[in-house]
Design an enzyme around this catalytic site. Structure first.
Site, PDB file in Angstrom:
ATOM      1  N   TYR A 191      50.354  55.234 -48.310  1.00  0.00           N
ATOM      2  CA  TYR A 191      49.716  54.609 -49.556  1.00  0.00           C
ATOM      3  C   TYR A 191      48.317  55.054 -49.372  1.00  0.00           C
ATOM      4  O   TYR A 191      47.661  55.318 -50.106  1.00  0.00           O
ATOM      5  CB  TYR A 191      49.901  53.153 -49.168  1.00  0.00           C
ATOM      6  CG  TYR A 191      49.395  52.089 -50.403  1.00  0.00           C
ATOM      7  CD1 TYR A 191      49.829  52.252 -51.570  1.00  0.00           C
ATOM      8  CD2 TYR A 191      48.267  51.562 -50.125  1.00  0.00           C
ATOM      9  CE1 TYR A 191      49.094  51.291 -52.622  1.00  0.00           C
ATOM     10  CE2 TYR A 191      47.880  50.848 -51.022  1.00  0.00           C
ATOM     11  CZ  TYR A 191      48.007  50.669 -52.405  1.00  0.00           C
ATOM     12  OH  TYR A 191      47.628  49.767 -53.348  1.00  0.00           O
ATOM     13  N   SER A 249      42.442  51.755 -54.373  1.00  0.00           N
ATOM     14  CA  SER A 249      42.626  50.670 -53.386  1.00  0.00           C
ATOM     15  C   SER A 249      41.431  50.949 -52.490  1.00  0.00           C
ATOM     16  O   SER A 249      40.858  51.934 -51.971  1.00  0.00           O
ATOM     17  CB  SER A 249      43.971  50.728 -52.670  1.00  0.00           C
ATOM     18  OG  SER A 249      44.098  50.026 -51.339  1.00  0.00           O
ATOM     19  N   LEU A 302      48.912  42.887 -61.701  1.00  0.00           N
ATOM     20  CA  LEU A 302      47.692  43.213 -62.017  1.00  0.00           C
ATOM     21  C   LEU A 302      47.681  43.846 -63.655  1.00  0.00           C
ATOM     22  O   LEU A 302      47.077  43.603 -64.293  1.00  0.00           O
ATOM     23  CB  LEU A 302      46.865  44.429 -61.039  1.00  0.00           C
ATOM     24  CG  LEU A 302      45.568  45.152 -61.788  1.00  0.00           C
ATOM     25  CD1 LEU A 302      44.604  43.939 -61.581  1.00  0.00           C
ATOM     26  CD2 LEU A 302      45.194  46.080 -60.710  1.00  0.00           C
ATOM     27  N   LYS A 341      46.212  56.872 -52.185  1.00  0.00           N
ATOM     28  CA  LYS A 341      45.033  56.279 -52.822  1.00  0.00           C
ATOM     29  C   LYS A 341      43.809  57.120 -52.550  1.00  0.00           C
ATOM     30  O   LYS A 341      42.861  57.150 -53.163  1.00  0.00           O
ATOM     31  CB  LYS A 341      44.728  55.006 -52.274  1.00  0.00           C
ATOM     32  CG  LYS A 341      45.743  53.845 -53.018  1.00  0.00           C
ATOM     33  CD  LYS A 341      46.021  53.898 -54.612  1.00  0.00           C
ATOM     34  CE  LYS A 341      46.826  52.798 -54.951  1.00  0.00           C
ATOM     35  NZ  LYS A 341      47.064  52.908 -56.383  1.00  0.00           N
TER      36      LYS A 341
HETATM   37  N1  LIG Z   1      48.597  44.317 -54.812  1.00  0.00           N
HETATM   38  C1  LIG Z   1      47.575  44.901 -54.078  1.00  0.00           C
HETATM   39  O1  LIG Z   1      47.461  44.213 -52.784  1.00  0.00           O
HETATM   40  C2  LIG Z   1      46.665  46.071 -54.681  1.00  0.00           C
HETATM   41  C3  LIG Z   1      45.368  46.174 -54.008  1.00  0.00           C
HETATM   42  C4  LIG Z   1      44.852  47.189 -54.198  1.00  0.00           C
HETATM   43  C5  LIG Z   1      45.187  47.956 -55.282  1.00  0.00           C
HETATM   44  N2  LIG Z   1      46.561  47.860 -55.886  1.00  0.00           N
HETATM   45  C6  LIG Z   1      46.773  48.602 -56.955  1.00  0.00           C
HETATM   46  O2  LIG Z   1      47.108  47.925 -58.250  1.00  0.00           O
HETATM   47  C7  LIG Z   1      48.099  48.660 -59.016  1.00  0.00           C
HETATM   48  C8  LIG Z   1      48.919  47.614 -59.686  1.00  0.00           C
HETATM   49  O3  LIG Z   1      49.464  47.088 -58.482  1.00  0.00           O
HETATM   50  P1  LIG Z   1      50.104  45.622 -58.644  1.00  0.00           P
HETATM   51  O4  LIG Z   1      49.564  44.807 -57.383  1.00  0.00           O
HETATM   52  O5  LIG Z   1      49.895  44.955 -59.942  1.00  0.00           O
HETATM   53  O6  LIG Z   1      51.620  45.694 -58.155  1.00  0.00           O
HETATM   54  P2  LIG Z   1      52.931  45.250 -58.609  1.00  0.00           P
HETATM   55  O7  LIG Z   1      52.952  43.861 -59.136  1.00  0.00           O
HETATM   56  O8  LIG Z   1      54.101  45.843 -57.806  1.00  0.00           O
HETATM   57  O9  LIG Z   1      53.228  46.247 -59.944  1.00  0.00           O
HETATM   58  C9  LIG Z   1      53.366  47.648 -60.047  1.00  0.00           C
HETATM   59  C10 LIG Z   1      53.724  48.334 -61.158  1.00  0.00           C
HETATM   60  O10 LIG Z   1      53.948  49.643 -61.158  1.00  0.00           O
HETATM   61  C11 LIG Z   1      55.184  49.793 -61.902  1.00  0.00           C
HETATM   62  N3  LIG Z   1      55.847  51.283 -61.156  1.00  0.00           N
HETATM   63  C12 LIG Z   1      56.022  51.237 -60.090  1.00  0.00           C
HETATM   64  N4  LIG Z   1      56.699  52.532 -59.948  1.00  0.00           N
HETATM   65  C13 LIG Z   1      56.838  53.094 -61.034  1.00  0.00           C
HETATM   66  C14 LIG Z   1      57.292  54.170 -61.503  1.00  0.00           C
HETATM   67  N5  LIG Z   1      58.077  55.006 -60.834  1.00  0.00           N
HETATM   68  N6  LIG Z   1      57.464  54.505 -63.092  1.00  0.00           N
HETATM   69  C15 LIG Z   1      56.670  53.732 -63.802  1.00  0.00           C
HETATM   70  N7  LIG Z   1      56.214  52.512 -63.185  1.00  0.00           N
HETATM   71  C16 LIG Z   1      56.093  52.217 -61.981  1.00  0.00           C
HETATM   72  C17 LIG Z   1      55.919  48.605 -61.858  1.00  0.00           C
HETATM   73  O11 LIG Z   1      56.803  48.859 -62.973  1.00  0.00           O
HETATM   74  P3  LIG Z   1      58.332  47.920 -62.715  1.00  0.00           P
HETATM   75  O12 LIG Z   1      57.877  46.449 -62.350  1.00  0.00           O
HETATM   76  O13 LIG Z   1      58.492  47.847 -64.512  1.00  0.00           O
HETATM   77  O14 LIG Z   1      59.411  48.684 -62.062  1.00  0.00           O
HETATM   78  C18 LIG Z   1      54.835  47.714 -61.974  1.00  0.00           C
HETATM   79  O15 LIG Z   1      54.418  47.366 -63.242  1.00  0.00           O
HETATM   80  C19 LIG Z   1      48.586  49.709 -58.136  1.00  0.00           C
HETATM   81  O16 LIG Z   1      48.094  51.080 -58.384  1.00  0.00           O
HETATM   82  C20 LIG Z   1      48.341  49.223 -56.673  1.00  0.00           C
HETATM   83  O17 LIG Z   1      48.167  50.303 -55.906  1.00  0.00           O
HETATM   84  C21 LIG Z   1      47.082  46.960 -55.552  1.00  0.00           C
END
Ligand SMILES: NC(=O)c1ccc[n+]([C@@H]2O[C@H](COP(=O)([O-])OP(=O)(O)OC[C@H]3O[C@@H](n4cnc5c(N)ncnc54)[C@H](OP(=O)(O)O)[C@@H]3O)[C@@H](O)[C@H]2O)c1
Length: 267
Positions: A155, A142, A17, A159
């Site tokens: 989680y 979320s 995202l 959230k």
């Molecule tokens: N995927 C879903 O189904 C979904 C649904 C609803 C909401 N969301 C929310 O959307 C947001 C983005 O998620 P996404 O789907 O893009 O997930 P993603 O592809 O796994 O990306 C997660 C991001 O968070 C960073 N991150 C994780 N732990 C960290 C830490 N300790 N310090 C700094 N950065 C950290 C990662 O950095 P690195 O990779 O560089 O470690 C990565 O850039 C999140 O808040 C998630 O909860 C996701």
């Protein structure tokens, strides 16, 4: 909020995202401070996003682990130096499994990344943001923040906490120039979801949105200003129902528990 030359700190820029958001914001002319942990992906993201919109835009990147207090300080200092007026708390991690079987350190990491880090970054930057002509804090929540789900106890808690934080802060800042936007997407097709989560979603018939589609909605929410936005039907309906008749949701999810457990125990 006018995004042309808005100065934005985006956490989690290396993720699914985050990358889509960075592209979308850059295309609107925003200057970006991209934060992430993975050096390789951060560099690739920096190069790609830096190339959008010609030389008139600025893109910087910063490596930071937001579960470390010193990296929160480092990120806040870099954000002030960059002159941010928008903070997007997007970094997040998930941990799918039955609560009692999960490793406590993984659960702590979920709380630290999804809830404590956004609260800390906001705390560190709020005095600065209040001095800007226009400012916004965007918290990426979320559906599970309003529809807590078995297999996702930590989680969902993080959230739900982030949603409560966003609501309280928005009300506290109602007489200021700082907008507080909370968005609650449903499942997004990104690396956050493991094979076990994808298999569960498949068996439950849950739809996954593309990061690009969600990013466009988040950018629209930011442009519209303060408020809370939930994305995706029927998730919106179930989250709303959970607000005043949680017993009905308890019953509905009890009927799915065997399927959820089967996947959670393989996670
Ligand atoms: N995927 C879903 O189904 C979904 C649904 C609803 C909401 N969301 C929310 O959307 C947001 C983005 O998620 P996404 O789907 O893009 O997930 P993603 O592809 O796994 O990306 C997660 C991001 O968070 C960073 N991150 C994780 N732990 C960290 C830490 N300790 N310090 C700094 N950065 C950290 C990662 O950095 P690195 O990779 O560089 O470690 C990565 O850039 C999140 O808040 C998630 O909860 C996701």
């Amino acid at each position: 909020m006018d995004l042309n030359h808005a100065r934005i700190l985006l956490t989690g820029a290396t993720g699914g995202l985050g990358h889509a958001l960075a592209r979308c914001l850059a295309e609107k002319g925003a200057d970006l401070l991209l934060a992430g942990r993975d050096a390789k992906r951060l560099a690739a993201c920096h190069t790609e996003i830096g190339g959008i919109g010609g030389t008139g835009r600025q893109t910087l990147s910063l490596r930071a682990d937001l579960t470390l207090p010193e990296d929160i300080e480092k990120t806040a200092a870099a954000a002030r130096e960059f002159g941010v007026n928008v903070l997007i708390n997007n970094a997040g991690v998930n941990a799918f499994g039955m609560y009692e079987k999960q490793d406590w350190r993984a659960l702590e990491q979920v709380m630290a990344t999804n809830l404590i880090a956004p609260m800390q970054l906001t705390h560190a930057l709020l005095p600065w943001l209040k001095e800007r002509e226009s400012a916004a804090i965007v918290n990426i929540g979320s559906t599970f923040g309003s529809l807590p789900f078995p297999g996702f106890a930590a989680y969902s808690s993080a959230k739900a906490g982030l949603r409560g934080f966003s609501q309280a802060l928005r009300r506290e800042l109602a007489d200021s120039r700082v907008e507080v936007v909370h968005v609650a997407p449903r499942t997004i097709a990104s690396a956050m979801n493991t094979a076990a989560v994808n298999a569960l979603n498949h068996d439950l018939g849950n739809h996954a949105d593309t990061p690009q589609a969600v990013a466009r909605k988040i950018v629209a929410a930011l442009r519209a200003g303060s408020g809370e936005k939930h994305f995706g039907f029927p998730e919106i309906l179930f989250a709303w129902l959970n607000g005043f008749a949680p017993g009905l949701i308890d019953l509905g999810l009890k009927a799915k528990l065997a399927v959820i457990k089967r996947h959670a125990l393989q996670a």
